[in-house]
Motif scaffolding. Structure first.
Motif, short mmCIF file in Angstrom:
data_model
loop_
_atom_site.label_atom_id
_atom_site.label_comp_id
_atom_site.label_asym_id
_atom_site.label_seq_id
_atom_site.Cartn_x
_atom_site.Cartn_y
_atom_site.Cartn_z
N ASN A 138 80.34 4.54 -34.44
CA ASN A 138 79.16 5.33 -34.79
C ASN A 138 78.20 5.48 -33.62
O ASN A 138 76.99 5.37 -33.77
CB ASN A 138 78.42 4.71 -35.98
N GLY A 139 78.74 5.72 -32.43
CA GLY A 139 77.90 5.96 -31.27
C GLY A 139 77.37 4.71 -30.61
O GLY A 139 76.72 4.78 -29.60
N GLN A 140 77.62 3.55 -31.21
CA GLN A 140 77.10 2.32 -30.63
C GLN A 140 78.15 1.66 -29.76
O GLN A 140 79.30 1.53 -30.16
CB GLN A 140 76.68 1.34 -31.73
N PHE A 147 62.30 7.34 -30.93
CA PHE A 147 62.47 8.09 -32.17
C PHE A 147 63.71 7.70 -32.95
O PHE A 147 63.73 7.83 -34.16
CB PHE A 147 62.50 9.61 -31.89
N GLY A 148 64.75 7.25 -32.31
CA GLY A 148 65.99 6.93 -33.01
C GLY A 148 65.93 5.59 -33.71
O GLY A 148 65.01 4.79 -33.50
N GLY A 149 66.92 5.32 -34.52
CA GLY A 149 67.01 4.05 -35.23
C GLY A 149 67.41 2.89 -34.34
O GLY A 149 67.16 1.74 -34.68
N LEU A 150 68.04 3.17 -33.20
CA LEU A 150 68.39 2.12 -32.24
C LEU A 150 67.31 2.06 -31.17
O LEU A 150 67.01 3.07 -30.54
CB LEU A 150 69.73 2.40 -31.56
N LYS A 151 66.75 0.89 -30.98
CA LYS A 151 65.72 0.74 -29.94
C LYS A 151 66.32 0.28 -28.62
O LYS A 151 65.77 0.55 -27.58
CB LYS A 151 64.63 -0.23 -30.40
N HIS A 152 67.43 -0.47 -28.67
CA HIS A 152 68.12 -0.91 -27.45
C HIS A 152 69.43 -0.13 -27.38
O HIS A 152 70.29 -0.25 -28.26
CB HIS A 152 68.40 -2.42 -27.50
N PHE A 153 69.56 0.69 -26.34
CA PHE A 153 70.79 1.46 -26.17
C PHE A 153 71.08 1.63 -24.69
O PHE A 153 70.19 1.51 -23.86
CB PHE A 153 70.73 2.80 -26.91
N THR A 201 65.97 7.11 -38.88
CA THR A 201 66.84 6.27 -39.72
C THR A 201 68.27 6.23 -39.21
O THR A 201 69.11 5.54 -39.78
CB THR A 201 66.85 6.79 -41.18
N MET A 202 68.55 6.96 -38.15
CA MET A 202 69.93 7.10 -37.67
C MET A 202 70.27 6.07 -36.60
O MET A 202 69.42 5.67 -35.82
CB MET A 202 70.13 8.51 -37.09
N SER A 203 71.55 5.68 -36.55
CA SER A 203 72.05 4.72 -35.56
C SER A 203 72.27 5.40 -34.22
O SER A 203 73.40 5.57 -33.75
CB SER A 203 73.37 4.10 -36.03
N LEU A 204 71.18 5.79 -33.61
CA LEU A 204 71.22 6.51 -32.35
C LEU A 204 69.95 6.18 -31.59
O LEU A 204 68.87 6.14 -32.19
CB LEU A 204 71.30 8.03 -32.61
N GLY A 205 70.07 5.91 -30.31
CA GLY A 205 68.89 5.69 -29.49
C GLY A 205 68.36 7.03 -29.02
O GLY A 205 69.11 7.87 -28.54
#
Length: 175
Positions: free
Chosen positions: A4-6, A37-43, A115-119
């Motif tokens: 999922n992009g992670q 803005f994304g749900g992931l803060k560390h990417f 809310t998405m799993s994306l930085g």
């Protein structure tokens, strides 16, 4: 490697850890201009670039391709007039394995995107959608926030900021 992009590789260094380890070897963009803005803060991931102005045609084109955990760096010229990313494009990025985006411009649908799993780091939001003219350039070095962002370099972003490591060093850091 990517779900999922992670990135699922073992890499958990923060921007602070990288600054301690590589200090003068890093590039430091003016991170305070970007908001999360994304749900992931560390990417983190290898950089691919798009340069466009108020037209996300090339952003869409790149995000249609497998991301393999990369970060799309979008030089939107700092324009706050039109969004270069919204919830549908963010969902496409996730489904195609992108870890995140850094946008020198605006996004929209920020509540859904959060809310998405994306930085995602961008300058701000606007409700105005992009124009579709097919204008843009991809995979070239772009300059904004005081540094050059080059395809193949590695970017790490978290709550403390953004750091960029040259491709040669990044290749040794992530296997």
């Amino acid at each position: 490697k990517y779900v999922n992009g992670q990135n699922k590789m073992s890499f958990n260094k923060s921007t602070c850890d990288l600054c301690d380890e590589f200090e003068d070897e890093l590039k430091y963009p003016t991170a305070s201009i970007f908001r999360d803005f994304g749900g992931l803060k560390h990417f983190y991931g290898k950089i691919e670039t798009v340069q466009c102005l108020e037209d996300n045609s090339f952003v869409n084109q790149v995000l249609d391709e497998p991301g393999d955990g990369k970060i799309l760096v979008v030089d939107g010229g700092g324009s706050l007039k039109r969004a270069l990313l919204g919830d549908m494009v963010a969902a496409k990025a996730i489904s195609n394995g992108w870890s995140g985006l850094i946008v020198n411009g605006c996004i929209r649908d920020s509540k859904q995107v959060g809310t998405m799993s994306l930085g995602i780091k961008a300058l701000g939001t606007t409700p105005r959608k992009t124009v579709k003219r097919g204008n843009g350039v991809r995979n070239i070095p772009v300059e904004f926030a005081g540094i050059q962002w080059s395809p193949g370099d590695m970017v790490v972003a978290d709550e403390d900021g953004i750091v960029v490591l040259a491709k040669e060093k990044a290749d040794n850091l992530i296997e």
